[in-house]
Enzyme design. Structure first.
Site, PDB file in Angstrom:
ATOM      1  N   TYR A  46     -19.542  -3.571 -14.450  1.00  0.00           N
ATOM      2  CA  TYR A  46     -19.705  -4.021 -13.058  1.00  0.00           C
ATOM      3  C   TYR A  46     -19.612  -5.542 -12.992  1.00  0.00           C
ATOM      4  CZ  TYR A  46     -20.675  -0.575  -9.485  1.00  0.00           C
ATOM      5  OH  TYR A  46     -20.535   0.375  -8.530  1.00  0.00           O
ATOM      6  N   GLU A  48     -19.544  -7.387  -9.633  1.00  0.00           N
ATOM      7  CA  GLU A  48     -19.520  -7.801  -8.212  1.00  0.00           C
ATOM      8  C   GLU A  48     -19.641  -9.317  -8.103  1.00  0.00           C
ATOM      9  OE1 GLU A  48     -22.355  -5.683  -5.848  1.00  0.00           O
ATOM     10  OE2 GLU A  48     -21.279  -3.802  -6.092  1.00  0.00           O
ATOM     11  N   ASP A 196       3.798  -9.711   3.246  1.00  0.00           N
ATOM     12  CA  ASP A 196       3.436  -8.604   2.359  1.00  0.00           C
ATOM     13  C   ASP A 196       4.672  -8.339   1.500  1.00  0.00           C
ATOM     14  OD1 ASP A 196       3.030  -6.169   1.159  1.00  0.00           O
ATOM     15  OD2 ASP A 196       2.296  -5.147   2.952  1.00  0.00           O
ATOM     16  N   THR A 222       1.279  -5.507  -3.680  1.00  0.00           N
ATOM     17  CA  THR A 222       0.813  -4.526  -4.648  1.00  0.00           C
ATOM     18  C   THR A 222       1.451  -4.916  -5.977  1.00  0.00           C
ATOM     19  OG1 THR A 222       2.631  -3.092  -3.980  1.00  0.00           O
ATOM     20  CG2 THR A 222       0.472  -2.581  -3.068  1.00  0.00           C
ATOM     21  N   LYS A 225       4.906  -1.763  -7.861  1.00  0.00           N
ATOM     22  CA  LYS A 225       6.263  -1.417  -7.425  1.00  0.00           C
ATOM     23  C   LYS A 225       7.253  -2.162  -8.331  1.00  0.00           C
ATOM     24  CE  LYS A 225       4.852  -0.221  -2.742  1.00  0.00           C
ATOM     25  NZ  LYS A 225       3.532  -0.762  -2.387  1.00  0.00           N
ATOM     26  N   ARG A 231      -1.460   0.242 -10.563  1.00  0.00           N
ATOM     27  CA  ARG A 231      -1.735   0.362  -9.141  1.00  0.00           C
ATOM     28  C   ARG A 231      -2.848  -0.620  -8.765  1.00  0.00           C
ATOM     29  NH1 ARG A 231       0.251   4.281  -6.081  1.00  0.00           N
ATOM     30  NH2 ARG A 231       1.732   4.669  -7.750  1.00  0.00           N
TER      31      ARG A 231
HETATM   32  N1  DSN Z   1       3.613   3.789   0.218  1.00  0.00           N
HETATM   33  C1  DSN Z   1       4.331   2.610  -0.154  1.00  0.00           C
HETATM   34  C2  DSN Z   1       5.800   2.808  -0.144  1.00  0.00           C
HETATM   35  O1  DSN Z   1       6.224   3.806  -0.695  1.00  0.00           O
HETATM   36  O2  DSN Z   1       6.539   2.003   0.388  1.00  0.00           O
HETATM   37  C3  DSN Z   1       3.938   1.445   0.663  1.00  0.00           C
HETATM   38  O3  DSN Z   1       2.594   1.231   0.496  1.00  0.00           O
END
Ligand code: DSN
Length: 394
Positions: A46, A48, A196, A222, A225, A231
C-alpha cells in the site's frame, strides 16, 4: 501454478491469442519484462499518497520506483522536468480523464469533446459516462464530406459555447491532429487544452505522430495501446499553469488521490516504467514507423478491393472501414462476427454520420499495432486485407 482452473484458462487464452490475427488497434502484446514487473511483489504494498508523502510506512523502495517511472515518462516523450509534472498513479484511462476534469472544471461546467459516432471516447463527455453527467459536453464531430476535423467550425463553436476545457485525441479518428490549431481555438475562448493521446502515444514516443506537448496544458494516455505497456495510465500536466493561485498539477494530483483513487497499483507502475524504457529505444522508433506503414498498407489494399475507408486513409495506428456502404455492404456487427470465425479479431465501430446504432453500426475499426509487434510488415497486411475481403464477401 497450484490453481489448475485458472492455469487452464491462462493456457486457453494464450492459445487463443497465438492463434488469431489481432487487428484491434487499442490492443498490443506487452513484453515478458513488462508482464514480470506487473506480477511482481510490488503488488503487495500500500502506498496511498505520493513519493515522500505517504500514509503508510515501508515505502522507501516504492518512492524510488514511482520517481523512476516519472523520470522515464519524461524521457520517453522528451520533456523537461522544469515544465512537466507527471502522475503515474491512474489505474486506467477513464479515471485519468475524470481526474483532469475533476481538478480543472467546476461541476456542471462545459467540456468540448468529440461525439462517440465521430470517434470520440466515452470519457470526453458522452451522456452515458460520468463525464457527461457531472459536466456538460459541447459536442463536435467531423466535416460530413471529408470526415476530417474542420478547425474553422471548431473555433466558431468554442467561441459561442466558451467551454472550460477542450479535449482532443480520439478513439476512432485515423488522421493526424493539428494540435497547434486546437491551442489557438482554446486560447480564443480561454479554455484549458487537454490531449488524450491514448491511441497514438507510442507513435508520439516513436516520433511518427505530431507531439501534443508543445501545445497542450494537460496530456493523458493509457499505457497499453501503441505504447505496449501494461493496462494503466499517465497524466502529464504543465507546471506553469494555474487556476487562481493553485497549480493545475497539484489540483490534478489531488483529484487522483484522494479524490478518486486509494492506493496506487505499484505492480502497474513498475511495469509502466519497464515499458517506457523500451519505448525510448531505437528499436521502438522502428516499430512505431512500421505501425503507420502497416495501417496505410491495410487501408490501401482494402480500398483497392472496393471497401470504403473513412476519410480516405490513415496517418495513425488505426483505420475505419465502412462495411455497410449505405446498404450495399454488410453491417459492422456481422462483419466482426464473420471475421472472428475466420480467425481475424476486429471491433465493430460507428462511423461519422452513423445511420445505424452503436450495437450494430456501419463499420469496423482495424489497426496493426499488435500484429506489428509480431513482426508483420506491409506484404503481410496486403495478405490480411485480401483475407478480410474474401470473408466479408462470402
Ligand atoms: N476502449 C478503448 C479503445 O478500444 O479505443 C478506448 O479506451
Amino acid at each position: 501454478m497450484k490453481d489448475k482452473e485458472i492455469q487452464r484458462l491462462i493456457e486457453k487464452e494464450t492459445k487463443r491469442q497465438k492463434g488469431v490475427i489481432n487487428l484491434i488497434p487499442s490492443e498490443n502484446y506487452a513484453s515478458k519484462d513488462v508482464l514480470t514487473a506487473l506480477g511482481s511483489i510490488f503488488d503487495n504494498k500500500y502506498a496511498e499518497g505520493y513519493p515522500h508523502k505517504r500514509y503508510y510506512g515501508g515505502n522507501t523502495v516504492t518512492d524510488e520506483l514511482e520517481i523512476l517511472c516519472q523520470k522515464r515518462a519524461r524521457k520517453a516523450f522528451r520533456l523537461s522536468e522544469k515544465l512537466w509534472h507527471v502522475n503515474v498513479q491512474p489505474h486506467s484511462g477513464s479515471p485519468a480523464n475524470l481526474a483532469v476534469y475533476l481538478g480543472l472544471v467546476p461541476m456542471g461546467g462545459k467540456i468540448m469533446g468529440m461525439t462517440l459516432t465521430a470517434g470520440g471516447h466515452l470519457t470526453h463527455g458522452q451522456k452515458v459516462s460520468m463525464t457527461g453527467k457531472a459536466w456538460q459536453q459541447v459536442p463536435f464531430g467531423v466535416d460530413p464530406k471529408t470526415e476530417v476535423l474542420d478547425y474553422k467550425a471548431l473555433k466558431a463553436l468554442a467561441k459561442k459555447e466558451k467551454p472550460a476545457l477542450i479535449v482532443a485525441g480520439f478513439t476512432a479518428y485515423p488522421r493526424m491532429i493539428d494540435f497547434k490549431k486546437f491551442r489557438e481555438i482554446a486560447d480564443s475562448c480561454g479554455a484549458f487544452f487537454m490531449v488524450d493521446m491514448s491511441h497514438f502515444a507510442g507513435l508520439v514516443a516513436g516520433g511518427v505522430y505530431n507531439s501534443p506537448f508543445r501545445y497542450a496544458d494537460v496530456v493523458t494516455t493509457t499505457t497499453h495501446k501503441t505504447l505496449r505497456g501494461p493496462r494503466s495510465a499517465i497524466i502529464f500536466s504543465r507546471k506553469d499553469k494555474k487556476i487562481g493561485d493553485k497549480d493545475i498539477s497539484v489540483l490534478i494530483d489531488k483529484a487522483i488521490f484522494p479524490g478518486l483513487q486509494g492506493g496506487p497499483h505499484l505492480g502497474q507502475i513498475a511495469a509502466v516504467a519497464v515499458a517506457l524504457k523500451e519505448a525510448s529505444t531505437p528499436a521502438f522508433k522502428k516499430y512505431a514507423k512500421q505501425v503507420v506503414k502497416n495501417s496505410q498498407a491495410l487501408a490501401k489494399e482494402l480500398s483497392r478491393l472496393g471497401w470504403r475507408i473513412v476519410s480516405g486513409g490513415t496517418e495513425s495506428n488505426l483505420l475505419l472501414v465502412d462495411t455497410w456502404m449505405g446498404g450495399k455492404g454488410i453491417p459492422g456487427k456481422e462483419a466482426e462476427a464473420k471475421l472472428e470465425k475466420a480467425g481475424i479479431i476486429v471491433n465493430k465501430n460507428t462511423i461519422p454520420g452513423e445511420t445505424r446504432s452503436p450495437f450494430d453500426p456501419s463499420g469496423i475499426r482495424l489497426g496493426p499495432p499488435a500484429e506489428t509487434t509480431r513482426g508483420k510488415k506491409e506484404k503481410d497486411m496486403i495478405k490480411i486485407a485480401r483475407k478480410i475481403n474474401r470473408v466479408l464477401r462470402k
